[in-house]
Design a protein around this motif. Structure first.
Motif, PDB file in Angstrom:
ATOM      1  N   LEU A   1       9.801  24.255   4.595  1.00  0.00           N
ATOM      2  CA  LEU A   1      10.091  23.444   5.061  1.00  0.00           C
ATOM      3  C   LEU A   1      11.726  24.056   4.557  1.00  0.00           C
ATOM      4  O   LEU A   1      12.335  23.572   5.864  1.00  0.00           O
ATOM      5  CB  LEU A   1      10.523  21.750   4.400  1.00  0.00           C
ATOM      6  CG  LEU A   1       9.021  20.620   4.931  1.00  0.00           C
ATOM      7  CD1 LEU A   1       9.187  19.685   4.228  1.00  0.00           C
ATOM      8  CD2 LEU A   1       8.647  21.237   5.997  1.00  0.00           C
ATOM      9  N   ALA A   2      12.008  25.056   4.075  1.00  0.00           N
ATOM     10  CA  ALA A   2      13.027  25.624   3.397  1.00  0.00           C
ATOM     11  C   ALA A   2      13.663  26.213   4.890  1.00  0.00           C
ATOM     12  O   ALA A   2      14.192  26.499   5.135  1.00  0.00           O
ATOM     13  CB  ALA A   2      13.433  25.624   2.560  1.00  0.00           C
ATOM     14  N   LEU A   3      11.735  26.884   5.250  1.00  0.00           N
ATOM     15  CA  LEU A   3      12.785  28.195   6.053  1.00  0.00           C
ATOM     16  C   LEU A   3      12.424  27.288   7.597  1.00  0.00           C
ATOM     17  O   LEU A   3      13.066  28.061   8.730  1.00  0.00           O
ATOM     18  CB  LEU A   3      11.804  29.038   6.260  1.00  0.00           C
ATOM     19  CG  LEU A   3      10.644  29.770   4.701  1.00  0.00           C
ATOM     20  CD1 LEU A   3       9.778  30.720   4.678  1.00  0.00           C
ATOM     21  CD2 LEU A   3      12.908  30.814   5.287  1.00  0.00           C
ATOM     22  N   THR A   4      11.571  26.141   8.068  1.00  0.00           N
ATOM     23  CA  THR A   4      10.877  25.765   9.378  1.00  0.00           C
ATOM     24  C   THR A   4      11.804  25.424   9.910  1.00  0.00           C
ATOM     25  O   THR A   4      12.062  24.107  11.015  1.00  0.00           O
ATOM     26  CB  THR A   4       9.552  25.813   9.348  1.00  0.00           C
ATOM     27  OG1 THR A   4       9.048  24.573   8.680  1.00  0.00           O
ATOM     28  CG2 THR A   4       8.924  26.932   9.650  1.00  0.00           C
ATOM     29  N   LYS A   5      12.144  23.494   8.346  1.00  0.00           N
ATOM     30  CA  LYS A   5      12.541  22.234   8.846  1.00  0.00           C
ATOM     31  C   LYS A   5      11.815  21.633   9.870  1.00  0.00           C
ATOM     32  O   LYS A   5      12.223  20.845  10.021  1.00  0.00           O
ATOM     33  CB  LYS A   5      14.348  22.552   9.578  1.00  0.00           C
ATOM     34  CG  LYS A   5      15.279  23.617   8.631  1.00  0.00           C
ATOM     35  CD  LYS A   5      15.741  23.256   7.518  1.00  0.00           C
ATOM     36  CE  LYS A   5      16.787  23.968   6.734  1.00  0.00           C
ATOM     37  NZ  LYS A   5      16.484  24.995   6.171  1.00  0.00           N
ATOM     38  N   GLU A   6      10.420  22.045   9.950  1.00  0.00           N
ATOM     39  CA  GLU A   6       9.625  20.979  10.293  1.00  0.00           C
ATOM     40  C   GLU A   6       8.163  20.960  10.037  1.00  0.00           C
ATOM     41  O   GLU A   6       8.077  21.610   9.276  1.00  0.00           O
ATOM     42  CB  GLU A   6       9.715  21.087  11.899  1.00  0.00           C
ATOM     43  CG  GLU A   6      11.083  21.767  12.952  1.00  0.00           C
ATOM     44  CD  GLU A   6      10.995  21.446  14.016  1.00  0.00           C
ATOM     45  OE1 GLU A   6      11.557  21.299  14.836  1.00  0.00           O
ATOM     46  OE2 GLU A   6       9.937  23.154  14.424  1.00  0.00           O
ATOM     47  N   ALA A   7       7.579  20.331  10.068  1.00  0.00           N
ATOM     48  CA  ALA A   7       6.425  19.708   9.516  1.00  0.00           C
ATOM     49  C   ALA A   7       5.373  18.369  10.454  1.00  0.00           C
ATOM     50  O   ALA A   7       6.294  18.027  11.313  1.00  0.00           O
ATOM     51  CB  ALA A   7       6.754  18.457   8.537  1.00  0.00           C
ATOM     52  N   THR A   8       4.678  18.113  10.401  1.00  0.00           N
ATOM     53  CA  THR A   8       3.854  17.581  10.770  1.00  0.00           C
ATOM     54  C   THR A   8       3.056  16.766   9.848  1.00  0.00           C
ATOM     55  O   THR A   8       2.962  17.328   8.268  1.00  0.00           O
ATOM     56  CB  THR A   8       2.168  18.014  11.455  1.00  0.00           C
ATOM     57  OG1 THR A   8       1.886  19.037  10.425  1.00  0.00           O
ATOM     58  CG2 THR A   8       3.277  17.815  12.544  1.00  0.00           C
TER      59      THR A   8
ATOM     60  N   PRO B   1       1.003  -1.348  -0.113  1.00  0.00           N
ATOM     61  CA  PRO B   1       0.258  -0.177  -0.509  1.00  0.00           C
ATOM     62  C   PRO B   1       0.790   1.113  -0.334  1.00  0.00           C
ATOM     63  O   PRO B   1       2.396   1.803   0.179  1.00  0.00           O
ATOM     64  CB  PRO B   1      -0.675  -0.110   0.987  1.00  0.00           C
ATOM     65  CG  PRO B   1       0.252  -0.984   2.528  1.00  0.00           C
ATOM     66  CD  PRO B   1       0.890  -1.785   1.154  1.00  0.00           C
ATOM     67  N   MET B   2       0.439   2.076  -0.785  1.00  0.00           N
ATOM     68  CA  MET B   2       0.959   3.924  -0.578  1.00  0.00           C
ATOM     69  C   MET B   2       0.095   4.506   0.440  1.00  0.00           C
ATOM     70  O   MET B   2      -1.107   4.824   0.143  1.00  0.00           O
ATOM     71  CB  MET B   2       1.025   4.256  -1.959  1.00  0.00           C
ATOM     72  CG  MET B   2       1.562   5.628  -2.325  1.00  0.00           C
ATOM     73  SD  MET B   2       3.897   5.537  -1.555  1.00  0.00           S
ATOM     74  CE  MET B   2       4.052   4.474  -3.193  1.00  0.00           C
ATOM     75  N   PRO B   3       0.609   5.208   1.767  1.00  0.00           N
ATOM     76  CA  PRO B   3      -0.545   5.695   2.684  1.00  0.00           C
ATOM     77  C   PRO B   3      -0.155   7.285   2.040  1.00  0.00           C
ATOM     78  O   PRO B   3       0.039   7.682   0.697  1.00  0.00           O
ATOM     79  CB  PRO B   3       1.143   6.036   3.786  1.00  0.00           C
ATOM     80  CG  PRO B   3       2.261   5.721   3.215  1.00  0.00           C
ATOM     81  CD  PRO B   3       2.360   4.987   2.057  1.00  0.00           C
ATOM     82  N   VAL B   4      -1.375   7.608   2.239  1.00  0.00           N
ATOM     83  CA  VAL B   4      -2.211   8.725   1.467  1.00  0.00           C
ATOM     84  C   VAL B   4      -1.304  10.216   3.174  1.00  0.00           C
ATOM     85  O   VAL B   4      -2.054   9.893   3.748  1.00  0.00           O
ATOM     86  CB  VAL B   4      -3.477   9.493   1.661  1.00  0.00           C
ATOM     87  CG1 VAL B   4      -4.241  11.128   1.234  1.00  0.00           C
ATOM     88  CG2 VAL B   4      -3.886   8.014   0.131  1.00  0.00           C
ATOM     89  N   LEU B   5       0.003  10.368   2.788  1.00  0.00           N
ATOM     90  CA  LEU B   5       0.403  11.218   3.941  1.00  0.00           C
ATOM     91  C   LEU B   5      -0.474  12.992   3.304  1.00  0.00           C
ATOM     92  O   LEU B   5       0.093  13.735   2.530  1.00  0.00           O
ATOM     93  CB  LEU B   5       1.299  11.330   3.518  1.00  0.00           C
ATOM     94  CG  LEU B   5       2.234   9.846   3.652  1.00  0.00           C
ATOM     95  CD1 LEU B   5       3.576  10.077   3.319  1.00  0.00           C
ATOM     96  CD2 LEU B   5       2.111   9.572   4.907  1.00  0.00           C
ATOM     97  N   ILE B   6      -0.925  13.778   4.685  1.00  0.00           N
ATOM     98  CA  ILE B   6      -0.731  14.670   4.145  1.00  0.00           C
ATOM     99  C   ILE B   6       0.086  15.914   5.511  1.00  0.00           C
ATOM    100  O   ILE B   6       0.263  15.543   6.639  1.00  0.00           O
ATOM    101  CB  ILE B   6      -1.534  15.391   5.172  1.00  0.00           C
ATOM    102  CG1 ILE B   6      -3.366  14.395   4.611  1.00  0.00           C
ATOM    103  CG2 ILE B   6      -2.207  16.905   5.015  1.00  0.00           C
ATOM    104  CD1 ILE B   6      -3.354  14.359   3.123  1.00  0.00           C
ATOM    105  N   LEU B   7       1.173  16.423   4.540  1.00  0.00           N
ATOM    106  CA  LEU B   7       2.505  17.829   5.441  1.00  0.00           C
ATOM    107  C   LEU B   7       1.582  19.091   5.679  1.00  0.00           C
ATOM    108  O   LEU B   7       0.836  19.636   5.550  1.00  0.00           O
ATOM    109  CB  LEU B   7       3.176  17.498   4.483  1.00  0.00           C
ATOM    110  CG  LEU B   7       4.354  16.632   4.335  1.00  0.00           C
ATOM    111  CD1 LEU B   7       4.121  15.356   3.504  1.00  0.00           C
ATOM    112  CD2 LEU B   7       5.655  16.931   4.068  1.00  0.00           C
ATOM    113  N   GLY B   8       1.542  18.749   7.294  1.00  0.00           N
ATOM    114  CA  GLY B   8       1.600  20.326   7.957  1.00  0.00           C
ATOM    115  C   GLY B   8       2.721  21.053   7.838  1.00  0.00           C
ATOM    116  O   GLY B   8       3.668  20.439   8.218  1.00  0.00           O
ATOM    117  N   THR B   9       2.711  22.219   7.042  1.00  0.00           N
ATOM    118  CA  THR B   9       3.784  23.189   7.563  1.00  0.00           C
ATOM    119  C   THR B   9       3.580  24.628   7.699  1.00  0.00           C
ATOM    120  O   THR B   9       2.590  24.977   7.848  1.00  0.00           O
ATOM    121  CB  THR B   9       5.019  23.426   6.742  1.00  0.00           C
ATOM    122  OG1 THR B   9       3.893  23.683   5.215  1.00  0.00           O
ATOM    123  CG2 THR B   9       5.898  22.064   5.814  1.00  0.00           C
TER     124      THR B   9
END
Length: 183
Positions: free
Chosen positions: A56-63, A12-20
């Protein structure tokens, strides 16, 4: 057997939701279907050029949350629409935002399981490797021992061949157990 050629098929390929967050502290979400486990506490996600990669280039963090049966329409929407063109896409998706306690990234109220992550490195300009700092789970998807219960949690998967979203099926066996009688 039929040859299908070299294609991007993995199930399976997960459906990923990135939050920034952007430079002004505005939350953004992106649907990214190409990702997976890299190590014990690491995940990778393949990303092109997006508002998310700028953030991501600015914060280097995500959910990183996992799309669910209940959120499929809004998950698809945040993948179709760029925050560069629609700054209110979180509001249009109908999601409420809470700041993560562990990383500088948003948590979205609709997802019962979210990874809080720090960017470790970018490989070949598009493969983003993250360290999992913490995992946040809604208690409604946990069993009595505090583990995720897939009978209570309904993540979806992406079918790269047909471009469809599917839900997981039921349990079919027990890992590290069912094959013992063949050993």
């Amino acid at each position: 057997m039929k040859d299908l050629g070299a294609k991007t098929m993995m199930f399976p390929m997960p459906v990923l939701i990135l939050g920034t967050y952007d430079k002004d502290g505005n939350a953004n979400a992106m649907n990214a279907a190409w990702g997976g486990i890299a190590d014990d506490n690491q995940v990778w996600v393949c990303l092109g050029k997006h508002k998310t990669t700028e953030n991501l280039a600015l914060t280097k963090e995500a959910t990183i949350a996992f799309g669910t049966v209940e959120t499929v329409k809004a998950c698809d929407y945040v993948g179709l629409v760029s925050a560069n063109k629609e700054p209110d896409k979180i509001k249009k998706a109908g999601w409420k935002v809470t700041k993560s306690a562990n990383v500088n990234a948003p948590l979205f109220d609709v997802f019962p399981l979210t990874l809080e992550c720090r960017l470790l490195k970018i490989v070949d300009g598009e493969k983003y490797l993250f360290q999992i700092v913490n995992i946040v789970a809604d208690e409604k998807i946990l069993d009595a021992e505090g583990k995720v219960d897939l009978d209570k949690y309904h993540p979806i998967i992406y079918d790269t061949a047909s471009h469809g979203y599917f839900e997981f099926g039921g349990r079919v066996g027990n890992a590290f157990s069912d094959g013992k009688d063949l050993a």
